[in-house]
Design a protein around this motif. Sequence first.
Motif: not given
Length: 267
Positions: A95-100, A107-112, A123-126, A139-145
């Motif tokens: 598992i890695i952080t991919w972007g933010a 507020r920061v949205m982090v892509t995992i 892929w998730l956005e947190v 908030g709970i992670p959101t599954f994204v493409p």
Amino acid sequence: MNWRKIRITTTTTLMLGIVGVGAYNALFPSQVAPAAEESKQPTGVSVDSTQGAATYALYFTNYWLTGNLEEAQKYAAKGFEVPNSLPKPQKVENIITWGARSLDDHRVMVTIRARGEKDRVLWLEVPVVADRGSYGVYGIPTFVPEPGTAKKPDSPEIDSIDDRKAEAGVRQIVQSFFRNYAGGSPEDLSNLFLDSRPRMVLDLEGEFLKGVQMEISHPKNGQVYVQADASLRIDGQVVSQTYEFWLKKSGSKWLIDKTNPVIPLEE
């Protein structure tokens, strides 16, 4: 859970950038390169805030995916209770952080990116709140493409210089920069910069090859912008390098105010 079997790698994103490219390419070369996202950086969110937010998002998501509600709650913001409706617990191999990206000043949205069993990739956005050195998932992670690939940005439109004397002075300084950057000393570079401070030179077997393609803007308020393409011989191979320069008039000379990429100061 056998924590030793879980590999967690945290990489830091800059705003407007994608995180973890090197680690990802080494582990998963068959995947498409990530997209570079573009947004305006708010004044309240710094690079350090993004790094801390990414770390919280990473750990929270790992525990959330593996079904460990108690541990996930440790990385939640105050006032946010992680819902019991977790996804089906699964083993996380990597598992890695991919972007933010910043949403606003706090507020920061982090892509995992998480890889589970049988090489299944998620892929998730947190969403993470960053407040003066404190962080928390709210908030709970959101599954994204999977992120796509960004389009190459258009080159800036330049109102070309028409002052031949000024143009000659600017060209001389920029050519001197490449010559000294490739084969000179920090003190040589200091003579070309407005602040006269020594800067690091290229730490490679480099050589400047004559001839630099330049686009120079018309002087405005004593400043010009230059986009320059230079050919350097690096380790015996000719490589084209593109730099941006901002020069200011100092007396009768044009000197470099700043560059992109930034040339670090000599310590």
